[in-house]
Structures are given as C-alpha cells and as structure tokens.
Design a protein around this motif. Structure first.
Motif, PDB file in Angstrom:
ATOM      1  N   ASP A  19       0.726  -1.262  -0.243  1.00 23.04           N
ATOM      2  CA  ASP A  19       0.088  -0.123  -0.243  1.00 23.04           C
ATOM      3  C   ASP A  19       0.940   1.068   0.155  1.00 23.04           C
ATOM      4  O   ASP A  19       1.724   1.404   0.986  1.00 23.04           O
ATOM      5  N   ASP A  20       0.583   2.271  -0.854  1.00 25.91           N
ATOM      6  CA  ASP A  20       1.537   3.486  -1.168  1.00 25.91           C
ATOM      7  C   ASP A  20       1.193   4.296   0.294  1.00 25.91           C
ATOM      8  O   ASP A  20       1.861   4.998   0.348  1.00 25.91           O
ATOM      9  N   TYR A  21       0.237   4.203   0.878  1.00 26.80           N
ATOM     10  CA  TYR A  21      -0.009   4.802   2.140  1.00 26.80           C
ATOM     11  C   TYR A  21       0.259   4.391   3.334  1.00 26.80           C
ATOM     12  O   TYR A  21       0.093   4.850   4.368  1.00 26.80           O
ATOM     13  N   ALA A  22       0.998   3.359   3.347  1.00 26.70           N
ATOM     14  CA  ALA A  22       1.537   2.607   4.544  1.00 26.70           C
ATOM     15  C   ALA A  22       3.024   3.193   4.885  1.00 26.70           C
ATOM     16  O   ALA A  22       3.912   3.129   3.631  1.00 26.70           O
ATOM     17  N   SER A  23       3.791   3.335   5.924  1.00 33.21           N
ATOM     18  CA  SER A  23       5.173   3.520   6.089  1.00 33.21           C
ATOM     19  C   SER A  23       5.796   2.174   6.067  1.00 33.21           C
ATOM     20  O   SER A  23       5.147   1.076   6.219  1.00 33.21           O
ATOM     21  N   ALA A  24       7.027   2.205   6.277  1.00 33.06           N
ATOM     22  CA  ALA A  24       7.836   1.124   6.071  1.00 33.06           C
ATOM     23  C   ALA A  24       7.536   0.193   7.430  1.00 33.06           C
ATOM     24  O   ALA A  24       7.281  -0.975   7.274  1.00 33.06           O
ATOM     25  N   ARG A  25       7.479   0.800   8.591  1.00 37.72           N
ATOM     26  CA  ARG A  25       6.802   0.192   9.829  1.00 37.72           C
ATOM     27  C   ARG A  25       5.823   0.837  10.384  1.00 37.72           C
ATOM     28  O   ARG A  25       5.990   1.846  11.184  1.00 37.72           O
ATOM     29  N   HIS A  26       4.624   0.507   9.806  1.00 39.01           N
ATOM     30  CA  HIS A  26       3.394   1.520  10.241  1.00 39.01           C
ATOM     31  C   HIS A  26       2.744   1.266  11.461  1.00 39.01           C
ATOM     32  O   HIS A  26       2.559   2.120  12.219  1.00 39.01           O
ATOM     33  N   ALA A  27       2.594  -0.029  11.815  1.00 39.84           N
ATOM     34  CA  ALA A  27       1.784  -0.283  13.133  1.00 39.84           C
ATOM     35  C   ALA A  27       2.016  -1.564  13.647  1.00 39.84           C
ATOM     36  O   ALA A  27       2.833  -2.284  12.773  1.00 39.84           O
ATOM     37  N   ARG A  28       1.638  -1.957  14.837  1.00 42.63           N
ATOM     38  CA  ARG A  28       1.922  -3.351  15.406  1.00 42.63           C
ATOM     39  C   ARG A  28       0.616  -3.567  16.301  1.00 42.63           C
ATOM     40  O   ARG A  28       0.113  -2.810  16.802  1.00 42.63           O
ATOM     41  N   LEU A  29       0.480  -5.125  16.255  1.00 35.57           N
ATOM     42  CA  LEU A  29      -0.566  -5.655  17.025  1.00 35.57           C
ATOM     43  C   LEU A  29       0.312  -6.233  18.299  1.00 35.57           C
ATOM     44  O   LEU A  29       1.307  -6.980  17.822  1.00 35.57           O
ATOM     45  N   VAL A  30      -0.124  -5.929  19.614  1.00 38.35           N
ATOM     46  CA  VAL A  30       0.754  -6.455  20.772  1.00 38.35           C
ATOM     47  C   VAL A  30      -0.200  -7.208  21.477  1.00 38.35           C
ATOM     48  O   VAL A  30      -1.246  -6.716  21.927  1.00 38.35           O
ATOM     49  N   PRO A  31       0.032  -8.565  21.962  1.00 37.26           N
ATOM     50  CA  PRO A  31      -0.997  -9.160  22.716  1.00 37.26           C
ATOM     51  C   PRO A  31      -0.451  -8.769  24.224  1.00 37.26           C
ATOM     52  O   PRO A  31       0.656  -8.683  24.542  1.00 37.26           O
ATOM     53  N   ARG A  32      -1.445  -8.632  25.100  1.00 38.58           N
ATOM     54  CA  ARG A  32      -1.166  -8.166  26.439  1.00 38.58           C
ATOM     55  C   ARG A  32      -2.378  -8.559  27.497  1.00 38.58           C
ATOM     56  O   ARG A  32      -3.550  -8.025  27.063  1.00 38.58           O
ATOM     57  N   ASP A  33      -2.227  -9.337  28.297  1.00 33.11           N
ATOM     58  CA  ASP A  33      -3.571  -9.813  29.242  1.00 33.11           C
ATOM     59  C   ASP A  33      -4.485 -10.375  28.640  1.00 33.11           C
ATOM     60  O   ASP A  33      -5.568 -10.107  28.686  1.00 33.11           O
ATOM     61  N   GLY A  34      -4.164 -11.384  27.496  1.00 33.78           N
ATOM     62  CA  GLY A  34      -5.287 -11.944  26.960  1.00 33.78           C
ATOM     63  C   GLY A  34      -5.964 -11.281  25.947  1.00 33.78           C
ATOM     64  O   GLY A  34      -6.975 -11.475  25.237  1.00 33.78           O
ATOM     65  N   GLN A  35      -5.461  -9.782  25.418  1.00 36.86           N
ATOM     66  CA  GLN A  35      -6.199  -8.973  24.524  1.00 36.86           C
ATOM     67  C   GLN A  35      -5.231  -8.384  23.413  1.00 36.86           C
ATOM     68  O   GLN A  35      -4.056  -8.376  23.991  1.00 36.86           O
ATOM     69  N   TRP A  36      -5.598  -8.132  22.360  1.00 37.89           N
ATOM     70  CA  TRP A  36      -4.750  -7.721  21.308  1.00 37.89           C
ATOM     71  C   TRP A  36      -4.736  -5.859  21.322  1.00 37.89           C
ATOM     72  O   TRP A  36      -5.928  -5.442  21.507  1.00 37.89           O
ATOM     73  N   PHE A  37      -3.571  -5.190  21.344  1.00 35.60           N
ATOM     74  CA  PHE A  37      -3.504  -3.857  21.121  1.00 35.60           C
ATOM     75  C   PHE A  37      -3.086  -3.400  19.922  1.00 35.60           C
ATOM     76  O   PHE A  37      -2.038  -3.938  19.576  1.00 35.60           O
ATOM     77  N   ILE A  38      -3.514  -2.187  19.282  1.00 33.26           N
ATOM     78  CA  ILE A  38      -2.993  -1.759  18.058  1.00 33.26           C
ATOM     79  C   ILE A  38      -2.015  -0.562  18.504  1.00 33.26           C
ATOM     80  O   ILE A  38      -2.681   0.178  19.369  1.00 33.26           O
ATOM     81  N   GLU A  39      -0.943  -0.278  17.720  1.00 30.90           N
ATOM     82  CA  GLU A  39      -0.139   0.737  18.121  1.00 30.90           C
ATOM     83  C   GLU A  39       0.362   1.356  17.059  1.00 30.90           C
ATOM     84  O   GLU A  39       0.915   0.698  16.126  1.00 30.90           O
ATOM     85  N   ASP A  40       0.214   2.638  16.800  1.00 30.24           N
ATOM     86  CA  ASP A  40       0.679   3.351  15.604  1.00 30.24           C
ATOM     87  C   ASP A  40       2.227   3.437  15.698  1.00 30.24           C
ATOM     88  O   ASP A  40       2.661   3.950  16.988  1.00 30.24           O
ATOM     89  N   MET A  41       3.007   3.382  14.745  1.00 31.60           N
ATOM     90  CA  MET A  41       4.625   3.199  15.037  1.00 31.60           C
ATOM     91  C   MET A  41       5.127   4.608  14.404  1.00 31.60           C
ATOM     92  O   MET A  41       6.084   4.652  13.738  1.00 31.60           O
ATOM     93  N   GLY A  42       4.405   5.671  14.543  1.00 32.32           N
ATOM     94  CA  GLY A  42       4.953   7.056  14.041  1.00 32.32           C
ATOM     95  C   GLY A  42       4.709   7.062  12.589  1.00 32.32           C
ATOM     96  O   GLY A  42       5.348   7.788  11.786  1.00 32.32           O
ATOM     97  N   SER A  43       3.506   6.562  11.864  1.00 32.28           N
ATOM     98  CA  SER A  43       3.586   6.551  10.530  1.00 32.28           C
ATOM     99  C   SER A  43       3.099   8.174  10.220  1.00 32.28           C
ATOM    100  O   SER A  43       2.648   8.887  11.063  1.00 32.28           O
TER     101      SER A  43
END
Length: 160
Positions: free
Chosen positions: A102-126
C-alpha cells in the motif's frame, strides 16, 4: 542588470537547492531507518494517559479470544495470519510480519501486541496514521473482535 545582483541571485539559488537536497535526503533516511530507533511498548500506569469520557471499556467475551488476523480489503484481501504470543508488525518493510504494498503505509506502520489476553494496536509514528473503526489511533488501543483496522487502503480485523 548589475553584476552584483546576478552573483547574489546565483548564490541564493545554490543555497536553496542545497537546502532542498538535504531535506529530501533526511526524509528518505528517516523512512529507511524507521525501525532502527527504539520501538518498545511501554505501558502507562493506571490512571495516567489520555482518557475519553464517552469511551466504553472493551469487553472480552470468555472463550472468544482472537486467533486470526484477516485482511478484508486491499491488495492482500483474504490473507490470514494465525496469532500467537508474538507481536505482529505491519508495513512495507521486508522484515514486517504483514508486508503490504500500500502506497499509504509506512515502512513500519503499526503493530499488534498481545497483553493480558487481549490485542492492542499501536501506531509506530506513521505518516498517514492507523485507524480503528474510523478513529485515529494515538496510543496503544485494545482491538475488539470484528472491528476493522485500516492502514491506507488495507483493512483487516481480528477473528476468533
């Protein structure tokens, strides 16, 4: 036209050209080495951080944990990634778990992280941002099952 005016104009043009070149090189360098800087997830203590009065806490239904990340729109539509205990990185870089063109995505755009049985989305400065159901993600945010996450033209969601 006097010669001094032409000389000043030439040097001014050369200075502006070099400023442009350094700016372009800086932007390219920042995009190429975006993952080199520290990207650890640091959890804020309880009661600290942004709060929204109208936000409801995400409900985690017993027995319905997210097991797959499914791409629902974009060039990779239909792609499924089985979720485990490791974070999922999303972007254009080859070392990402989900590599998008995708042209609108950065090299390292975001990440999903598991924490306490739930997933969290985090933007990595895109540059263009990460959206969770039309809301821009600014801090690590819990992702409910079936709620679309959008990066540029690519959408995906967590499924049981």
């Amino acid at each position: 036209m006097p010669e001094i005016v032409l000389t000043v104009a030439r040097y001014g043009f050369i200075i502006l050209l070099w400023i442009f070149v350094f700016t372009v090189v800086g932007v390219i360098r920042r995009d190429l080495f975006a993952g080199a800087r520290s990207s650890r997830l640091v959890a804020a203590p309880r009661g600290v951080g942004p709060t929204v009065a109208s936000a409801k806490p995400a409900k985690v239904k017993r027995g319905r944990a997210a097991r797959q990340l499914v791409v629902t729109a974009g060039a990779l539509a239909g792609t499924r990634i089985t979720l485990g205990e490791t974070p999922i990185t999303i972007g254009r870089a080859e070392d990402c778990t989900l590599v998008t063109t995708d042209d609108y995505a950065s090299a390292r755009h975001a990440r999903l992280v598991p924490r306490d049985g739930q997933w969290f989305i985090e933007d990595m400065g895109s540059t263009n941002g990460t959206y969770l159901d039309r809301a821009k993600v600014g801090a690590p945010t819990p992702v409910p099952l079936g709620v679309p996450i959008r990066i540029g033209r690519t959408s995906f969601e967590l499924r049981p």
